[in-house]
Scaffold this active site. Structure first.
Site, PDB file in Angstrom:
ATOM      1  N   ASP A  14      28.471  -1.356  -9.670  1.00 29.78           N
ATOM      2  CA  ASP A  14      28.052  -1.529  -8.276  1.00 29.78           C
ATOM      3  C   ASP A  14      29.129  -1.027  -7.315  1.00 29.78           C
ATOM      4  OD1 ASP A  14      26.287  -2.274  -6.310  1.00 29.78           O
ATOM      5  OD2 ASP A  14      26.910  -4.378  -6.278  1.00 29.78           O
ATOM      6  N   HIS A  31      27.844   8.194  -5.806  1.00 28.11           N
ATOM      7  CA  HIS A  31      27.116   8.210  -7.083  1.00 28.11           C
ATOM      8  C   HIS A  31      27.660   9.289  -8.021  1.00 28.11           C
ATOM      9  CE1 HIS A  31      24.542   5.179  -5.597  1.00 28.11           C
ATOM     10  NE2 HIS A  31      23.855   5.941  -4.772  1.00 28.11           N
ATOM     11  N   THR A  60      14.735  -1.374 -11.514  1.00 27.11           N
ATOM     12  CA  THR A  60      13.337  -1.259 -11.071  1.00 27.11           C
ATOM     13  C   THR A  60      13.224  -1.549  -9.574  1.00 27.11           C
ATOM     14  OG1 THR A  60      13.050  -3.542 -11.864  1.00 27.11           O
ATOM     15  CG2 THR A  60      12.196  -1.811 -13.276  1.00 27.11           C
ATOM     16  N   LEU A 125      30.421   5.132 -30.887  1.00 27.58           N
ATOM     17  CA  LEU A 125      30.048   4.253 -29.766  1.00 27.58           C
ATOM     18  C   LEU A 125      28.578   4.419 -29.391  1.00 27.58           C
ATOM     19  CD1 LEU A 125      31.132   2.458 -27.247  1.00 27.58           C
ATOM     20  CD2 LEU A 125      31.084   4.634 -26.032  1.00 27.58           C
ATOM     21  N   ILE A 188      23.392 -11.130 -10.828  1.00 26.50           N
ATOM     22  CA  ILE A 188      23.007 -10.398 -12.029  1.00 26.50           C
ATOM     23  C   ILE A 188      21.998  -9.277 -11.707  1.00 26.50           C
ATOM     24  CG2 ILE A 188      22.028 -10.675 -14.372  1.00 26.50           C
ATOM     25  CD1 ILE A 188      24.704 -12.144 -14.004  1.00 26.50           C
TER      26      ILE A 188
HETATM   27  C1  IPE Z   1      22.314  -3.330  -9.389  1.00 24.32           C
HETATM   28  O1  IPE Z   1      22.964  -2.977  -8.214  1.00 24.32           O
HETATM   29  C2  IPE Z   1      21.653  -2.123  -9.984  1.00 24.32           C
HETATM   30  C3  IPE Z   1      22.538  -1.103 -10.538  1.00 24.32           C
HETATM   31  C4  IPE Z   1      23.842  -1.183 -10.625  1.00 24.32           C
HETATM   32  C5  IPE Z   1      21.879   0.071 -11.055  1.00 24.32           C
HETATM   33  P1  IPE Z   1      22.258  -3.125  -6.792  1.00 24.32           P
HETATM   34  O2  IPE Z   1      23.236  -2.638  -5.785  1.00 24.32           O
HETATM   35  O3  IPE Z   1      20.932  -2.461  -6.815  1.00 24.32           O
HETATM   36  O4  IPE Z   1      22.034  -4.697  -6.683  1.00 24.32           O
HETATM   37  P2  IPE Z   1      21.805  -5.615  -5.406  1.00 24.32           P
HETATM   38  O5  IPE Z   1      20.701  -4.984  -4.614  1.00 24.32           O
HETATM   39  O6  IPE Z   1      23.075  -5.632  -4.643  1.00 24.32           O
HETATM   40  O7  IPE Z   1      21.457  -6.953  -5.965  1.00 24.32           O
HETATM   41  C1  IPE Z   2      25.605   1.193  -7.657  1.00 24.62           C
HETATM   42  O1  IPE Z   2      26.143   1.380  -6.397  1.00 24.62           O
HETATM   43  C2  IPE Z   2      24.729   2.328  -8.133  1.00 24.62           C
HETATM   44  C3  IPE Z   2      23.287   2.049  -8.090  1.00 24.62           C
HETATM   45  C4  IPE Z   2      22.732   0.892  -7.813  1.00 24.62           C
HETATM   46  C5  IPE Z   2      22.408   3.156  -8.375  1.00 24.62           C
HETATM   47  P1  IPE Z   2      25.316   1.081  -5.086  1.00 24.62           P
HETATM   48  O2  IPE Z   2      24.517   2.286  -4.743  1.00 24.62           O
HETATM   49  O3  IPE Z   2      24.529  -0.164  -5.221  1.00 24.62           O
HETATM   50  O4  IPE Z   2      26.446   0.909  -4.012  1.00 24.62           O
HETATM   51  P2  IPE Z   2      26.542  -0.231  -2.897  1.00 24.62           P
HETATM   52  O5  IPE Z   2      26.417  -1.536  -3.624  1.00 24.62           O
HETATM   53  O6  IPE Z   2      25.421  -0.004  -1.946  1.00 24.62           O
HETATM   54  O7  IPE Z   2      27.878  -0.041  -2.289  1.00 24.62           O
HETATM   55 MG    MG Z   3      24.865  -2.116  -4.858  1.00 19.48          MG
END
Ligand code: IPE
Ligand code: IPE
Ligand code: MG
Length: 234
Positions: A14, A31, A60, A125, A188
């Site tokens: 995240d 990303h 999802t 792995l 989570i």
């Molecule tokens: C969880 O992160 C999904 C991924 C890391 C792919 P999100 O950024 O989507 O989660 P929320 O919205 O903060 O809960």
């Molecule tokens: C995690 O980083 C990657 C995905 C969920 C695809 P975020 O895109 O959620 O980044 P923040 O949480 O908005 O900073």
């Molecule tokens: Mg995020």
């Protein structure tokens, strides 16, 4: 001191967007750097003795994001595997996918399936990528598949946890030992709800692009100092 091997690590990667914003860049730049970090951390995990590394790449719920961001994320696997697949094969990594790939654009799905196919003979792995994955969806689909088997007379009513696990997308992998989430969020977000029943949790402040092999090592060291009781008494 917990002497159980840390064989399965799962990571909620995240904070890519916030990291990019801090640098004055678009979220997509985060990303891209984040996807390069998957390679770095996979190598580190392997060197630290991890056998299964499951990473959350797209949930999802992530379809709620802007069309521009979603479409960038759908293109990333192609960029990622073009850069690193050869190396992964050389290193003996085996790629697996979990999630509802049917709903992905055809090009994205093909790239992901190819990576699985190309690496299927490897025995190193296991790198498991969760793409369009949602744990509640996974559990409901498992329940439906089981109900169908009962209806068709292939299964008896009244299965146990182990048998139910065999209907999950993770049926070939052991339970998660350590779950890491980067970027300070303490939730989570619908990731591996069943599989983390007894996982140790590690939340780190650093965003995913800032997460280093040293931080991974620290999380694993921390894991070894936890007392995993699995409901028993020590
Ligand atoms: C969880 O992160 C999904 C991924 C890391 C792919 P999100 O950024 O989507 O989660 P929320 O919205 O903060 O809960
Ligand atoms: C995690 O980083 C990657 C995905 C969920 C695809 P975020 O895109 O959620 O980044 P923040 O949480 O908005 O900073
Ligand atoms: Mg995020």
């Amino acid at each position: 001191m917990n002497s159980r091997e840390c064989q399965h690590v799962a990571i909620i990667m995240d904070g890519n967007g916030r990291w990019a914003k801090k640098q004055g860049k678009p979220r997509t730049a985060g990303h891209l750097v984040g996807s390069d970090n998957v390679r770095t951390i996979a190598i580190a995990a392997n060197e630290l003795g991890v056998k299964y590394l499951t990473i959350f790449a797209f949930s999802t719920e992530n379809w709620k994001r802007s069309q521009e961001e979603v479409s960038y994320l759908m293109g990333l696997p192609d960029i990622f595997f073009k850069k690193y697949m050869k190396e992964f094969i050389q290193r003996g990594y085996r790629i697996h996918m979990i999630g509802n790939l049917d709903e992905l654009p055809t090009g994205t799905r093909n790239v992901l399936r190819e990576a699985e196919e190309e690496s299927k003979e490897n025995t190193g792995l296991h790198l498991i990528i969760a793409m369009n994955y949602g744990s509640q969806r996974e559990i409901v689909e498992a329940a439906n598949a089981y109900a169908k088997d009962v209806k068709e007379g292939k299964k008896q009513l009244g299965i146990n946890e182990e048998e139910f696990s065999s209907y999950l997308m993770t049926k070939d992998f052991p339970p998660v030992d350590l779950l890491i989430r980067t970027s300070g969020e303490l939730r989570i977000s619908n990731f591996l709800l069943w599989q983390i029943a007894y996982a140790e949790l590690c939340f780190v402040e650093e965003s995913w692009p800032e997460f280093t092999p040293d931080l991974l090592k620290k999380c694993i060291e921390d894991y070894h100092h936890r007392d995993r009781r699995f409901g028993g008494v020590k």
